[in-house]
Design a protein around this motif. Sequence first.
Motif, PDB file in Angstrom:
ATOM      1  N   PRO A  21     -36.152  93.861 -19.056  1.00  0.00           N
ATOM      2  CA  PRO A  21     -34.719  93.647 -19.181  1.00  0.00           C
ATOM      3  C   PRO A  21     -34.118  93.139 -17.888  1.00  0.00           C
ATOM      4  O   PRO A  21     -34.669  93.325 -16.808  1.00  0.00           O
ATOM      5  N   ASP A  78     -35.552  99.878 -23.065  1.00  0.00           N
ATOM      6  CA  ASP A  78     -35.308  98.792 -22.117  1.00  0.00           C
ATOM      7  C   ASP A  78     -36.460  98.617 -21.143  1.00  0.00           C
ATOM      8  O   ASP A  78     -36.764  97.504 -20.716  1.00  0.00           O
ATOM      9  N   ARG A 121     -29.991 100.476 -23.856  1.00  0.00           N
ATOM     10  CA  ARG A 121     -28.926 101.371 -23.401  1.00  0.00           C
ATOM     11  C   ARG A 121     -27.714 101.278 -24.330  1.00  0.00           C
ATOM     12  O   ARG A 121     -27.141 102.301 -24.733  1.00  0.00           O
ATOM     13  N   ARG A 157     -33.318  92.353 -29.205  1.00  0.00           N
ATOM     14  CA  ARG A 157     -33.990  91.538 -28.188  1.00  0.00           C
ATOM     15  C   ARG A 157     -34.682  90.334 -28.820  1.00  0.00           C
ATOM     16  O   ARG A 157     -34.665  89.236 -28.269  1.00  0.00           O
ATOM     17  N   THR A 205     -33.289  98.196 -30.808  1.00  0.00           N
ATOM     18  CA  THR A 205     -33.424  97.465 -29.548  1.00  0.00           C
ATOM     19  C   THR A 205     -34.355  96.277 -29.713  1.00  0.00           C
ATOM     20  O   THR A 205     -34.052  95.165 -29.259  1.00  0.00           O
ATOM     21  N   ARG A 261     -29.099  94.954 -21.360  1.00  0.00           N
ATOM     22  CA  ARG A 261     -29.605  96.306 -21.597  1.00  0.00           C
ATOM     23  C   ARG A 261     -29.375  96.680 -23.055  1.00  0.00           C
ATOM     24  O   ARG A 261     -28.564  97.561 -23.376  1.00  0.00           O
ATOM     25  N   THR A 262     -30.105  96.039 -23.936  1.00  0.00           N
ATOM     26  CA  THR A 262     -29.918  96.278 -25.360  1.00  0.00           C
ATOM     27  C   THR A 262     -30.209  97.726 -25.720  1.00  0.00           C
ATOM     28  O   THR A 262     -29.483  98.341 -26.510  1.00  0.00           O
TER      29      THR A 262
END
Length: 479
Positions: A203, A78, A337, A133, A129, A334-335
Amino acid sequence: MSRDVRGQETFEPEPGAGGRRVLGAAAVGSAPMEVLDFLLPLWAGSELKAGASTVGALIAVEAVLSLVVRPVAGELSDRLDPRRVAAAGAVLYALSFAGYALAGSLAPAFVAAALGGAGGALFWVALDTWTGRRAAGNGTAAYGKLLSASGQGAFVGYLIAFTVLQNAGYRPLFWVGCGACAVAAALLVVRPETERGVQAPAPSEAPGDGTQRRLLPLMVLAAVTAGAEAGLWMLLLLQLQGEYGLTPTETALVFAPGFIVFILLPEHAHRITDRVGRSWTMGVSFAASALFAGGLAVVSGPGPVAVLWTLVAACLAAQIPVEQATVAAAAGGRTGRAMGRYESARLVGVLVGPPLLGLVYESHGWTAACLTSAAIALTAAAFAPWAIQALRLPEEPAPKTTLRDTDAPDDDLSPQDHARKERRDWLTHTCIFVPGASLLWILDVTLAARIWLTIWIIDTLWSWSYTLFPRRNPPQKKG
């Protein structure tokens, strides 16, 4: 830079430039990583003369490090460019392979296992992630391509690994794995010209407690189903070896048709799953898993097992990208996380499921273990709609954003661009097929080679039909 529908900054690379490198890194990196999971116990037992408890401890060290580092990998992904984080993971895995190659005792082997556990966590969480995103418009399609690329890499990796192992032994095999991980790291670090000097988007603020609570049912669902699948898989391997007396090669042939379906279907399955929605996709997949587990309790012979496995492999190929895209969509900015916690939940299930289902098997037998797994899958199928509804996401895919890449859904492409993309995908598949199928023929694994040849012919006809008869895919229904 531009802004997506949520007002966040999004990065717009030259179409396809970054995506192809990431998919290439996923394929190259998954090859040695997947092979190591299979060969590590065999190597430790034969080369280091380790007993069962020591081998178990070696595997546990890798698993524990992977579990501990996954949330950290999500936070780093992130805050930093996920491709850099994934590259760091590939470097750690390369060092892990070098450690195994040089290890002459257990101490360096444990160090190598720790490096591999940390490296794998960084690599896969960061790639997940980046995919979430980048593909804010249709994550299912993007995660499908990532899953397909990693599966194809693993398939080729096994072919190469067994060839090297048979002719040269473990140490050269580990050095080949080290080199492959280094190549994956280079693919992730070296950016196309159009991306140099451009920073990845920062992020948004972390999601609130409400978002985390809404994600909890899906995390529990992922952990429980992953545990049941891992436990049943372990018992099935033991059953095929013990009850049916199959050799490792014969066992691989039982799973070959389903595995080929699993690696080829994900990048196309979104055309169906985007229409039926998340709840239906996951519910049907879990129901198919229940049918698979229940069917194993009554069928006899490798043939029916292969048929059942191919059915459930097709469902899993559709379900896994949907599950990953759902986590990314519900991440609240928060991809990393969210993906770190999701991957941790699945790993916990994989660690806990096999010993628990093994206890059922030892106490009550094969049929009871199969029916237990089937009951878990049916419960998951009933639970899935509620877990999805708790996220408060639209059932249909979100409208497409300004984020562009050739890995975006094919419906956005003109007929000519779509035909060009299908030809490029066909060339990639052919570059994998020719050496892989040739090796299968050389090793006299003709059944798998014939199955793969049939699939390649179908893929060829389908891919080139877009050149001979240019057309778009049917437009997708918007939510």
